[in-house]
Structures are given as C-alpha cells and as structure tokens.
Design a protein around this motif. Structure first.
Motif, short mmCIF file in Angstrom:
data_model
loop_
_atom_site.label_atom_id
_atom_site.label_comp_id
_atom_site.label_asym_id
_atom_site.label_seq_id
_atom_site.Cartn_x
_atom_site.Cartn_y
_atom_site.Cartn_z
N VAL A 1 44.50 47.91 36.50
CA VAL A 1 44.65 48.75 35.25
C VAL A 1 45.90 48.41 34.40
O VAL A 1 46.82 48.36 34.84
CB VAL A 1 44.83 50.35 35.84
CG1 VAL A 1 45.12 51.17 34.66
CG2 VAL A 1 43.68 50.81 36.77
N ARG A 2 45.44 48.23 33.12
CA ARG A 2 46.25 47.83 32.26
C ARG A 2 46.18 48.65 30.80
O ARG A 2 44.88 49.49 30.66
CB ARG A 2 46.10 46.43 31.72
CG ARG A 2 46.42 45.28 32.70
CD ARG A 2 47.84 45.37 33.22
NE ARG A 2 48.15 44.45 34.32
CZ ARG A 2 48.31 44.85 35.33
NH1 ARG A 2 47.98 45.94 35.91
NH2 ARG A 2 48.51 44.03 36.43
N PRO A 3 46.90 48.74 29.74
CA PRO A 3 46.86 49.70 28.61
C PRO A 3 45.72 49.12 27.77
O PRO A 3 45.27 49.95 27.14
CB PRO A 3 48.05 49.51 27.88
CG PRO A 3 48.94 49.06 29.16
CD PRO A 3 48.32 48.12 29.90
N TRP A 4 45.21 48.23 28.15
CA TRP A 4 43.91 47.44 27.25
C TRP A 4 42.68 47.51 27.92
O TRP A 4 41.67 47.21 27.29
CB TRP A 4 44.35 46.15 26.32
CG TRP A 4 44.76 45.31 27.53
CD1 TRP A 4 43.98 44.41 28.32
CD2 TRP A 4 46.28 44.88 27.99
NE1 TRP A 4 44.85 43.80 29.25
CE2 TRP A 4 46.33 44.14 28.71
CE3 TRP A 4 47.38 45.71 27.36
CZ2 TRP A 4 47.43 43.53 29.68
CZ3 TRP A 4 48.84 45.26 28.11
CH2 TRP A 4 48.86 44.05 29.09
N SER A 5 42.46 47.64 29.02
CA SER A 5 41.47 47.36 30.08
C SER A 5 41.57 47.82 31.47
O SER A 5 42.62 47.91 31.79
CB SER A 5 41.01 45.80 29.93
OG SER A 5 41.72 44.98 30.74
N VAL A 6 40.24 47.94 32.08
CA VAL A 6 40.24 48.28 33.37
C VAL A 6 39.33 47.24 33.83
O VAL A 6 37.97 47.00 33.59
CB VAL A 6 39.76 49.69 33.61
CG1 VAL A 6 39.60 49.81 35.38
CG2 VAL A 6 40.64 50.66 33.17
N LEU A 7 39.74 46.50 35.05
CA LEU A 7 39.28 45.31 35.58
C LEU A 7 38.93 45.76 37.00
O LEU A 7 39.89 46.06 37.94
CB LEU A 7 40.17 44.20 35.33
CG LEU A 7 39.27 42.73 35.95
CD1 LEU A 7 38.23 42.53 34.90
CD2 LEU A 7 40.31 41.59 35.87
N VAL A 8 37.72 45.68 37.62
CA VAL A 8 37.30 45.80 39.04
C VAL A 8 36.65 44.68 39.62
O VAL A 8 35.83 44.03 39.01
CB VAL A 8 36.53 47.06 39.06
CG1 VAL A 8 36.29 47.23 40.60
CG2 VAL A 8 37.13 48.32 38.33
N ARG A 9 37.30 44.30 40.75
CA ARG A 9 36.74 43.16 41.43
C ARG A 9 35.76 43.52 42.60
O ARG A 9 36.45 44.45 43.46
CB ARG A 9 37.82 42.24 42.04
CG ARG A 9 37.21 41.14 42.79
CD ARG A 9 38.30 40.43 43.40
NE ARG A 9 38.01 38.87 43.83
CZ ARG A 9 38.72 37.98 44.68
NH1 ARG A 9 40.15 38.62 45.03
NH2 ARG A 9 38.27 37.37 45.19
N PHE A 10 34.74 43.37 42.51
CA PHE A 10 33.73 43.72 43.62
C PHE A 10 33.66 42.50 44.64
O PHE A 10 33.26 41.43 44.16
CB PHE A 10 32.57 44.05 43.18
CG PHE A 10 32.61 45.35 42.42
CD1 PHE A 10 32.34 46.62 42.85
CD2 PHE A 10 32.60 45.23 40.90
CE1 PHE A 10 32.25 47.75 42.16
CE2 PHE A 10 32.46 46.50 40.16
CZ PHE A 10 32.66 47.39 40.71
N ARG A 11 33.62 42.51 45.99
CA ARG A 11 33.26 41.65 46.85
C ARG A 11 32.07 41.61 47.53
O ARG A 11 31.49 42.52 47.69
CB ARG A 11 34.35 41.57 48.06
CG ARG A 11 35.81 41.25 47.63
CD ARG A 11 36.56 41.35 48.89
NE ARG A 11 38.01 41.10 48.50
CZ ARG A 11 38.57 40.02 48.33
NH1 ARG A 11 38.02 38.86 48.36
NH2 ARG A 11 39.76 39.74 48.14
#
Length: 337
Positions: free
Chosen positions: A55-65
């Motif tokens: 979680v960052r102020p400019w984006s949300v990144l999710v890693r799926f395995r």
C-alpha cells in the motif's frame, strides 16, 4: 471455497502509515479482489499461498501466488485517480510495442485496475548481483529509445487515454503552477524562481526548435522500473508517472543513476546508444546530444509534477518536498552532463 477475506494477507505500508487509500475500505477490497479472482479463474490460474499487499499513497499492489515458482506470481495494481490512466496505457502499449512491455491479463481502464503476469527479475537485482553494468544500461536505453520512436505516431492517442501532457511548449505554464502551488516556497524563493522564468522559456524555445516529435516519457526510468527477463532483453513497466512530452526527458533518471553508480565517463556512451534510434530525422549527432542535454534539464519539471498523483486525502508533505527539489534542480543543473 475460501473467500477473499479468509485468505492470509500480509500488508506492507512502508513508511506511509498515514496514507489514505481505498485498501482500508472493505467494500472496495471485495470488489477489486473479486475482479482479480474472476480474471485468474478465466485464465485457469489457481491461487495458493499468502497474498502480499503493498500500500502506497499512489497505488495498491497485490501479489497473488499461483504456483511455487517466482514466475507464477500475478500482480494486481490499482492506481490513484490521477494515475488511473496507467491501466489503459498498459493495454495500448501491449498492442503497439508488445516486445518492450508486459501484456496484462486484464485491465479495467475506468477504474484504473490492471492484472499483470510476472515479468522476471528486476534490472536492479541483476545490477546488484554484478551480472550487468553500464554496458547493459546502454543496451537497455537503446531498447527504450526504439520503443519510444515506435510510439511517436500514437502521441495524440496518449492524450485521449488521460496521460498528462508536458510538451516542451507547455513547460513554462507547468512551472508556473508548480511554483504557485507548493507551500514550501516562501515569498522570497517564489519571487527568485519566477525571476528565472525567462531562462526556462529560452531553454524550451531552443529544444522546441529542433522539431523532434513528442512521445511517451516514463518520467521515472530507474533500475527498479525495468525488468531483465534474459540477457540483452528488457521490459519497461510502471507507467504511473508518465507524461506526453519530449522523449529525451526520459534520460534524466538513468543519467543520474549511471553517473552516481559507475562514474560520469559512462554517461555519454549510454546517451549515444539511446540517441542512435533518433537518427534519420535530419539532425547531426551534435544536435541530438544538445537536444538530449536540454531535455534532461527540463525533465525536472515532469518529475516535479508526478509527485502529486496520490489517492485523495493523503498528506502531501513528502510530495511537496520532492516536487520542490526537482523545481530547484531545474536551475541548479548545468546545460550538459
């Protein structure tokens, strides 16, 4: 079947614990994760293991395995409204220059969501391991220049995708807005900066006179935004800071990185490898180098503006500091490297 909320999830907020992002909205999480799950299922991917969220102020990144290997990961990216154009841009780039970018598994341009396959190791990791050096940087920049040259015919379509504009002729107005809108500039510094505006206008006029075409400027092309899936191969990603402007402005960040890491003597060969893809437009090598030096200097304004592409409600103190730094760099820099 286990639901999204039942899966083990690890959340990394870095130093941005006060960022306001939609990840904290349970309904938004259900919606975006449900979309990603449907896409994975449609591609025959079976999720396993822990989800990792950045979680960052400019984006949300999710890693799926979706398997035991590193290359079995799938990445969900949800951008802030001001950089939501990245989803549609990624889709179009995959059609225009597929060998230079990742092809998304799916995008939702209206909501700024992308689902991307794993693209291999970061160039940064290859450099840190000593398996590459300034010569590979030159190769990477050559590949990037070739990509930009092929994107030139689509410059107007980039505008339609919502990619911000920072064309050379627009930079004085961009400068005015950055100076006026940043509270870190007190009255004295604001006056001093505006007093130097005529020099900015001169630099823009000189660069514009070369008549080089606009293209896509990544605006933050460091070694963590480049993938190196195989020797001599490079993939460019993370376009949330991008703008439509002078292509040579993309050299700003790599020129600094190579100079600081390997020494100034390695910069010119890297720049020449990049400029090789801009020959044939009626310019001499000296003219292209001069245009590159000007664009690198003016590229500071693209960097200054990109720092404000945040989720609404996020404190802007860090962005104001970073933006002010780049505005000041505009006049601190020499005319050449």
């Amino acid at each position: 079947m286990r639901t999204s909320d039942e899966r083990t999830t690890v959340v990394d907020r870095g130093r941005f614990t006060d960022a306001t992002t939609p990840w904290d909205d349970a309904e938004w999480r259900r919606e975006v994760l449900g979309w990603a799950e449907d896409v994975l299922a449609g591609h025959g991917r079976v999720e396993c293991g822990t989800r990792e969220v950045r979680v960052r102020p400019w984006s949300v990144l999710v890693r799926f395995r979706t398997g035991a290997g590193e290359r079995d990961a799938v990445w969900l990216k949800a951008g802030a409204p001001s950089n939501a154009f990245e989803a549609g841009l990624s889709q179009e780039l995959a059609a225009w220059v597929p060998e230079h970018v990742m092809t998304p598994l799916a995008v939702d341009p209206g909501r700024g969501w992308s689902l991307l396959p794993d693209g291999g190791p970061l160039f940064r990791g290859v450099l840190d391991a000593g398996a590459a050096g300034p010569g590979e940087w030159a190769t990477a920049l050559g590949r990037y220049g070739a990509m930009q040259r092929r994107v030139v015919p689509y410059a107007d379509r980039l505008d339609g995708l919502g990619v911000p504009g920072a064309r050379t002729r627009e930079l004085p107005e961009v400068f005015d807005a950055l100076v006026a809108g940043n509270p870190l500039f007190d009255a004295a510094e604001r006056t001093a900066l505006l007093r130097r505006r005529p020099r900015l206008v001169e630099l823009c006029a000189e660069l514009d006179a070369y008549g080089l075409p606009d293209s896509l400027d990544h605006c933050d092309l460091h070694d963590g935004q480049i993938l190196a899936p195989a020797p001599g191969r490079f993939t460019f990603f993370d376009w949330g800071d991008a703008c439509v402007g002078h292509p040579f402005g993309s050299l700003l960040v790599p020129v600094r990185e190579v100079r600081e890491r390997y020494g100034p003597e390695h910069v010119a060969p890297m720049v020449d490898a990049y400029l090789e893809h801009w020959t044939g437009l009626g310019h001499s090598a000296a003219e292209l180098r001069r245009a590159a030096a000007l664009a690198v200097r003016l590229g500071a304004l693209g960097r200054a503006g990109s720092w404000f592409r945040l989720f609404p409600g996020t404190p802007t103190g860090d962005s104001e500091e970073a933006s002010a730094y780049w505005v000041r760099e505009l006049f601190a820099a020499a005319d050449a490297w």
